[in-house]
Design an enzyme around this catalytic site. Sequence first.
Site, PDB file in Angstrom:
ATOM      1  N   GLY A  57       0.885  -0.998   0.111  1.00 11.22           N
ATOM      2  CA  GLY A  57      -0.036  -0.130   0.095  1.00 11.22           C
ATOM      3  C   GLY A  57       0.825   1.267   0.001  1.00 11.22           C
ATOM      4  N   ASN A 100       1.718  -2.315   5.460  1.00 15.23           N
ATOM      5  CA  ASN A 100       1.277  -1.065   5.559  1.00 15.23           C
ATOM      6  C   ASN A 100      -0.194  -0.818   5.396  1.00 15.23           C
ATOM      7  OD1 ASN A 100       1.330   2.066   5.872  1.00 15.23           O
ATOM      8  ND2 ASN A 100       0.792   1.686   3.762  1.00 15.23           N
ATOM      9  N   TYR A 136     -12.093  -1.872  12.451  1.00 17.98           N
ATOM     10  CA  TYR A 136     -10.604  -1.449  12.316  1.00 17.98           C
ATOM     11  C   TYR A 136      -9.952  -1.630  13.560  1.00 17.98           C
ATOM     12  CZ  TYR A 136      -6.958   1.967  11.190  1.00 17.98           C
ATOM     13  OH  TYR A 136      -5.683   2.189  10.907  1.00 17.98           O
ATOM     14  N   LYS A 180      -6.595  -3.927  13.916  1.00 11.78           N
ATOM     15  CA  LYS A 180      -5.285  -3.421  14.466  1.00 11.78           C
ATOM     16  C   LYS A 180      -4.802  -4.151  15.837  1.00 11.78           C
ATOM     17  CE  LYS A 180      -4.858  -0.836  11.011  1.00 11.78           C
ATOM     18  NZ  LYS A 180      -3.531  -0.921  10.215  1.00 11.78           N
TER      19      LYS A 180
END
Length: 247
Positions: A11, A91, A155, A159
């Site tokens: 990314g 990333n 999200y 993470k």
Amino acid sequence: MLKDKVAIVTGSVRGIGKEIAMLYAENGAKVVINYPMHSMGQEAKAVVEEIEEKGGSAVAICADISNFEESKALIDKTINHFGKLDILVNNAGITRDMLLLRMTEEEFDQVIAVNLKGVFNCTKHATKVMLKTGGSVINMASVVGLAGNVGQCNYAASKAGIIGFTKSAAREFGQKNIRINAIAPGFIVSEMTNVLPDAVKEATTSNIPMKRYGSMKDVANTALFLASDLATYITGETIRVDGGMAM
């Protein structure tokens, strides 16, 4: 600091990924610019040209890292082009923000597939190559994975998963001379934060001891440190780059 090293940054066409790729190239690394869709090919080519104009070496490789086979192809193509792999920066990531009661199954699955499964895919294939030579894997987590955030259950889960994955993988590969660490950025100046209303910016900075947002260069500098020989005795660590927000 990274002379003659070969690095993949997933990314890396824009944002933090591009910042890391550019800094790695400036420090002597040969860099793979990764992008997920062929429609982004021209954008990726422009990043490669920008690196080459500054005397660096880079190649663009299209691969959707949420796909197991495409992730393997990314590693294979890197080896075919540069002959080795020393550094992997996981990333690539997406957001599909929504309150839990309104979040769809698809919105949850998409974020997990890219942000978390993508880390598994790339790390699994990359470490097979690194077993022979050693290496450094750097996973992009977030302070949201440590503290949570309204509207980001998907999200935050991805993470937080990355942080657990990083620690477990670091234990597995410690004796193999493969270091695996994570970076957890806080609020970083970007296209997304630039459009936030001033009231929102003031409210968020009030919770940051340093009273300001960080820069993409702050994150890239940490990624440079973790990839370099300055960090040869650091593994399984999650470094917050957040101005003290998540202390």
